[in-house]
Design a protein around this motif. Sequence first.
Motif, mmCIF file in Angstrom:
data_model
loop_
_atom_site.group_PDB
_atom_site.id
_atom_site.type_symbol
_atom_site.label_atom_id
_atom_site.label_comp_id
_atom_site.label_asym_id
_atom_site.label_seq_id
_atom_site.Cartn_x
_atom_site.Cartn_y
_atom_site.Cartn_z
ATOM 1 N N PRO A 22 0.844 -1.192 0.000
ATOM 2 C CA PRO A 22 0.000 0.000 0.000
ATOM 3 C C PRO A 22 0.887 1.253 0.000
ATOM 4 N N HIS A 23 0.441 2.284 -0.676
ATOM 5 C CA HIS A 23 1.249 3.501 -0.808
ATOM 6 C C HIS A 23 0.351 4.689 -1.086
ATOM 7 N N THR A 24 0.706 5.845 -0.544
ATOM 8 C CA THR A 24 -0.007 7.074 -0.851
ATOM 9 C C THR A 24 0.770 7.822 -1.921
ATOM 10 N N HIS A 25 0.105 8.115 -3.034
ATOM 11 C CA HIS A 25 0.722 8.826 -4.151
ATOM 12 C C HIS A 25 -0.169 9.999 -4.508
ATOM 13 N N ALA A 26 0.403 11.198 -4.506
ATOM 14 C CA ALA A 26 -0.338 12.422 -4.831
ATOM 15 C C ALA A 26 -1.591 12.548 -3.964
ATOM 16 N N GLY A 27 -1.449 12.168 -2.687
ATOM 17 C CA GLY A 27 -2.551 12.298 -1.744
ATOM 18 C C GLY A 27 -3.604 11.202 -1.830
ATOM 19 N N ALA A 34 -1.800 -1.578 -7.995
ATOM 20 C CA ALA A 34 -2.048 -0.342 -8.744
ATOM 21 C C ALA A 34 -0.820 -0.025 -9.597
ATOM 22 N N GLU A 35 -1.063 0.471 -10.799
ATOM 23 C CA GLU A 35 0.023 0.832 -11.696
ATOM 24 C C GLU A 35 0.091 2.342 -11.828
ATOM 25 N N LEU A 36 1.315 2.870 -11.801
ATOM 26 C CA LEU A 36 1.547 4.301 -11.858
ATOM 27 C C LEU A 36 2.606 4.638 -12.894
ATOM 28 N N SER A 37 2.535 5.838 -13.435
ATOM 29 C CA SER A 37 3.623 6.406 -14.220
ATOM 30 C C SER A 37 4.281 7.446 -13.332
ATOM 31 N N ALA A 52 7.362 -0.849 -4.825
ATOM 32 C CA ALA A 52 6.865 -1.105 -6.173
ATOM 33 C C ALA A 52 7.929 -1.835 -6.974
ATOM 34 N N GLU A 53 7.482 -2.392 -8.091
ATOM 35 C CA GLU A 53 8.412 -2.999 -9.040
ATOM 36 C C GLU A 53 8.168 -2.352 -10.395
#
Length: 60
Positions: A22-27, A34-37, A52-53
């Motif tokens: 679990p992670h907080t990204h941009a609030g 979940a996938e992020l750029s 993350a990987e």
Amino acid sequence: MASTKQQEQNAAKTVKVKLIKPHTHAGEQLDPGAELSVSEADASWLTEHQVAERTDTPAA
């Protein structure tokens, strides 16, 4: 140490990562999977801290 120009170029590059914790990204609280750029620097931090990987191949 990287020059300012190199740091700016690295910040402009984005890579894809998939969360493994679990992670907080941009609030926003995100769950594993979940996938992020994110920037190259953020991707490095996330992988070094086993949050993350990467799902793409690093730029050469």
